[in-house]
Motif scaffolding. Structure first.
Motif, PDB file in Angstrom:
ATOM      1  N   VAL A 121       4.967  13.987  -4.485  1.00  8.06           N
ATOM      2  CA  VAL A 121       4.220  13.171  -3.522  1.00  8.06           C
ATOM      3  C   VAL A 121       2.719  13.325  -3.773  1.00  8.06           C
ATOM      4  N   LEU A 122       2.258  14.561  -3.915  1.00  7.79           N
ATOM      5  CA  LEU A 122       0.833  14.804  -4.158  1.00  7.79           C
ATOM      6  C   LEU A 122       0.380  14.169  -5.473  1.00  7.79           C
TER       7      LEU A 122
ATOM      8  N   ALA B  93      12.323   5.782   7.916  1.00  8.29           N
ATOM      9  CA  ALA B  93      10.980   5.204   8.030  1.00  8.29           C
ATOM     10  C   ALA B  93      10.551   4.598   6.692  1.00  8.29           C
ATOM     11  N   SER B  94      10.883   5.269   5.605  1.00  8.37           N
ATOM     12  CA  SER B  94      10.546   4.746   4.272  1.00  8.37           C
ATOM     13  C   SER B  94      11.258   3.428   4.016  1.00  8.37           C
ATOM     14  N   ASP B  95      12.528   3.374   4.378  1.00  7.27           N
ATOM     15  CA  ASP B  95      13.310   2.133   4.204  1.00  7.27           C
ATOM     16  C   ASP B  95      12.707   1.002   5.035  1.00  7.27           C
ATOM     17  N   TYR B  96      12.351   1.310   6.271  1.00  6.69           N
ATOM     18  CA  TYR B  96      11.755   0.307   7.172  1.00  6.69           C
ATOM     19  C   TYR B  96      10.438  -0.227   6.607  1.00  6.69           C
TER      20      TYR B  96
ATOM     21  N   THR C 156       0.842  -1.194   0.000  1.00  9.25           N
ATOM     22  CA  THR C 156       0.000   0.000   0.000  1.00  9.25           C
ATOM     23  C   THR C 156       0.880   1.248   0.000  1.00  9.25           C
ATOM     24  N   ILE C 157       0.212   2.392  -0.035  1.00 11.49           N
ATOM     25  CA  ILE C 157       0.921   3.678   0.022  1.00 11.49           C
ATOM     26  C   ILE C 157       0.572   4.368   1.332  1.00 11.49           C
TER      27      ILE C 157
ATOM     28  N   ASN D 106       6.299   4.540   1.333  1.00 14.42           N
ATOM     29  CA  ASN D 106       6.098   5.639   2.274  1.00 14.42           C
ATOM     30  C   ASN D 106       6.457   6.946   1.579  1.00 14.42           C
ATOM     31  N   LEU D 107       5.467   7.817   1.424  1.00 15.21           N
ATOM     32  CA  LEU D 107       5.682   9.094   0.757  1.00 15.21           C
ATOM     33  C   LEU D 107       5.720  10.201   1.808  1.00 15.21           C
TER      34      LEU D 107
END
Length: 174
Positions: A79-80, A51-54, A38-39, A63-64
């Motif tokens: 991102v938007l 956090a994105s890597d995790y 998911t996103i 993770n955006l």
């Protein structure tokens, strides 16, 4: 939605210097069991990508990070655009953001922005740094701190989201 729908009022105290977790994973990411593939929108996620890597490694979650203080305008627009092409984010995280914003109107603005970016019914996970927990708010070396307990934010969040629950240090809003 488009970029113009994202409100960004001027805060008395900038949140730019509150992005400090370069090596440590913010606690919120261990409190939530994310849905794989998911996103997640990490609103005010700071300048670091740990956090994105995790989330990618643990759940295959994209993770955006949207952060008007610590990311470029181009990054935030991208991102938007990605969220728009996904018809909204599947989840969102707001880690230690509300507690560094002095103005209640801007805290509400942040919550409204996230609500616009989430798919209907998708969860927003919120944690706050409680500090002293006594509500003795004021300026700090890196900005501003409300020093309020997690429970003290529930009413404010409920003004924007219909379904708000708290499990210890984690608030879940839908």
């Amino acid at each position: 939605f488009d970029d113009e729908e994202i409100e960004q009022s001027e805060q008395e105290f900038s949140s730019a210097k509150t992005s400090i977790n370069s090596g440590k994973l913010p606690a919120i990411f261990r409190l939530v069991k994310f849905t794989p593939d998911t996103i997640n929108l990490d609103y005010g996620g700071g300048k670091f990508d740990n956090a994105s890597d995790y989330l990618k490694d643990a759940y295959n979650v994209t993770n955006l990070i949207y952060d008007p203080f610590n990311r470029s305008i181009e990054h935030n627009k991208e991102v938007l655009k990605t969220i728009r092409s996904n018809n909204g984010a599947d989840s969102a995280t707001l880690s230690n953001v509300l507690n560094v914003i002095k103005e209640p109107t801007i805290r509400s603005e942040v919550l409204r922005n996230i609500k616009k970016l989430l798919k209907p019914g998708a969860p927003l996970y919120i944690t706050v740094y409680e500090g002293t927990g006594k509500g003795d708010s004021g300026e700090t070396k890196s900005g501003y701190q409300l020093n309020k307990k997690t429970a003290d934010y529930v009413e404010e969040i409920s003004e924007i989201f219909n379904d708000v629950t708290r499990k210890g240090k984690l608030i879940i809003a839908r």
